[in-house]
Motif scaffolding. Sequence first.
Motif, PDB file in Angstrom:
ATOM      1  N   LEU A  38      53.197   5.032   2.044  1.00  0.00           N
ATOM      2  CA  LEU A  38      54.426   5.540   1.439  1.00  0.00           C
ATOM      3  C   LEU A  38      54.628   4.864   0.089  1.00  0.00           C
ATOM      4  N   GLN A  39      55.128   5.614  -0.872  1.00  0.00           N
ATOM      5  CA  GLN A  39      55.336   5.117  -2.232  1.00  0.00           C
ATOM      6  C   GLN A  39      56.830   5.093  -2.558  1.00  0.00           C
ATOM      7  N   PRO A  40      57.244   4.246  -3.518  1.00  0.00           N
ATOM      8  CA  PRO A  40      58.659   4.229  -3.915  1.00  0.00           C
ATOM      9  C   PRO A  40      59.137   5.641  -4.249  1.00  0.00           C
ATOM     10  N   GLY A  41      60.309   5.954  -3.720  1.00  0.00           N
ATOM     11  CA  GLY A  41      60.892   7.278  -3.907  1.00  0.00           C
ATOM     12  C   GLY A  41      60.627   8.230  -2.754  1.00  0.00           C
ATOM     13  N   ASP A  42      59.610   7.941  -1.921  1.00  0.00           N
ATOM     14  CA  ASP A  42      59.330   8.790  -0.761  1.00  0.00           C
ATOM     15  C   ASP A  42      60.478   8.707   0.235  1.00  0.00           C
ATOM     16  N   THR A  43      60.642   9.757   1.000  1.00  0.00           N
ATOM     17  CA  THR A  43      61.632   9.805   2.065  1.00  0.00           C
ATOM     18  C   THR A  43      60.987   9.364   3.372  1.00  0.00           C
ATOM     19  N   VAL A  44      61.686   8.518   4.121  1.00  0.00           N
ATOM     20  CA  VAL A  44      61.211   8.073   5.432  1.00  0.00           C
ATOM     21  C   VAL A  44      61.790   9.019   6.478  1.00  0.00           C
ATOM     22  N   ILE A  45      60.922   9.544   7.335  1.00  0.00           N
ATOM     23  CA  ILE A  45      61.343  10.481   8.372  1.00  0.00           C
ATOM     24  C   ILE A  45      61.173   9.834   9.744  1.00  0.00           C
ATOM     25  N   LYS A  46      62.256   9.838  10.524  1.00  0.00           N
ATOM     26  CA  LYS A  46      62.259   9.362  11.910  1.00  0.00           C
ATOM     27  C   LYS A  46      63.137  10.317  12.701  1.00  0.00           C
ATOM     28  N   TYR A  47      62.750  10.665  13.893  1.00  0.00           N
ATOM     29  CA  TYR A  47      63.456  11.663  14.704  1.00  0.00           C
ATOM     30  C   TYR A  47      63.506  13.011  13.990  1.00  0.00           C
ATOM     31  N   GLY A  48      62.582  13.241  13.053  1.00  0.00           N
ATOM     32  CA  GLY A  48      62.567  14.492  12.311  1.00  0.00           C
ATOM     33  C   GLY A  48      63.616  14.571  11.221  1.00  0.00           C
ATOM     34  N   VAL A  49      64.300  13.454  10.925  1.00  0.00           N
ATOM     35  CA  VAL A  49      65.347  13.460   9.896  1.00  0.00           C
ATOM     36  C   VAL A  49      65.124  12.338   8.882  1.00  0.00           C
ATOM     37  N   ASP A  50      65.722  12.489   7.740  1.00  0.00           N
ATOM     38  CA  ASP A  50      65.676  11.527   6.642  1.00  0.00           C
ATOM     39  C   ASP A  50      66.482  10.287   7.027  1.00  0.00           C
ATOM     40  N   ILE A  51      65.817   9.115   7.060  1.00  0.00           N
ATOM     41  CA  ILE A  51      66.550   7.878   7.373  1.00  0.00           C
ATOM     42  C   ILE A  51      66.596   6.919   6.188  1.00  0.00           C
ATOM     43  N   GLY A  52      66.003   7.306   5.052  1.00  0.00           N
ATOM     44  CA  GLY A  52      66.073   6.417   3.902  1.00  0.00           C
ATOM     45  C   GLY A  52      65.000   6.688   2.871  1.00  0.00           C
ATOM     46  N   LYS A  53      65.041   5.839   1.831  1.00  0.00           N
ATOM     47  CA  LYS A  53      64.149   5.970   0.682  1.00  0.00           C
ATOM     48  C   LYS A  53      63.308   4.715   0.540  1.00  0.00           C
ATOM     49  N   VAL A  54      62.025   4.911   0.297  1.00  0.00           N
ATOM     50  CA  VAL A  54      61.104   3.797   0.086  1.00  0.00           C
ATOM     51  C   VAL A  54      61.385   3.171  -1.279  1.00  0.00           C
ATOM     52  N   VAL A  55      61.503   1.817  -1.323  1.00  0.00           N
ATOM     53  CA  VAL A  55      61.775   1.121  -2.582  1.00  0.00           C
ATOM     54  C   VAL A  55      60.637   0.188  -3.003  1.00  0.00           C
ATOM     55  N   ALA A  56      59.632   0.044  -2.159  1.00  0.00           N
ATOM     56  CA  ALA A  56      58.432  -0.747  -2.474  1.00  0.00           C
ATOM     57  C   ALA A  56      57.266  -0.099  -1.735  1.00  0.00           C
ATOM     58  N   PRO A  57      56.069  -0.144  -2.301  1.00  0.00           N
ATOM     59  CA  PRO A  57      54.929   0.486  -1.630  1.00  0.00           C
ATOM     60  C   PRO A  57      54.743  -0.040  -0.204  1.00  0.00           C
ATOM     61  N   ILE A  58      54.405   0.865   0.710  1.00  0.00           N
ATOM     62  CA  ILE A  58      54.204   0.532   2.119  1.00  0.00           C
ATOM     63  C   ILE A  58      52.867   1.142   2.546  1.00  0.00           C
ATOM     64  N   LYS A  59      52.029   0.339   3.170  1.00  0.00           N
ATOM     65  CA  LYS A  59      50.749   0.831   3.670  1.00  0.00           C
ATOM     66  C   LYS A  59      50.887   1.262   5.124  1.00  0.00           C
ATOM     67  N   ALA A  60      50.061   2.202   5.538  1.00  0.00           N
ATOM     68  CA  ALA A  60      50.014   2.588   6.947  1.00  0.00           C
ATOM     69  C   ALA A  60      49.754   1.336   7.780  1.00  0.00           C
ATOM     70  N   GLY A  61      50.555   1.140   8.834  1.00  0.00           N
ATOM     71  CA  GLY A  61      50.421  -0.035   9.682  1.00  0.00           C
ATOM     72  C   GLY A  61      51.291  -1.202   9.273  1.00  0.00           C
TER      73      GLY A  61
END
Length: 93
Positions: free
Chosen positions: A57-80
């Motif tokens: 995930l990259q900054p600005g991406d939307t985080v999806i949990k339960y099929g809904v938007d739960i927030g915005k990525v503010v720092a790069p995140i790697k799978a795992g």
Amino acid sequence: MIHFVVHEDGDSVGTVVVEGVTAGSPLNGWVMEPDHVIEMRTVSDIPIGHKIALKDLQPGDTVIKYGVDIGKVVAPIKAGEHLHVHNVKTKRW
């Protein structure tokens, strides 16, 4: 053994449901809908009840949990990687 749970296909995070998840650990995740198991390796320690990123995930991406938007990525995140308040913020304010 199931180490994390994902609500549905398309979610970008799962929730760790066991103690002792450490960097480099191979994990099994149960995707509740449509009921299948996925495998991945964690790249960081993750406490029980916290989230694990299922994909990069990259900054600005939307985080999806339960099929809904739960927030915005503010720092790069790697799978795992551990996904928490240090790299995701709410869009509410």
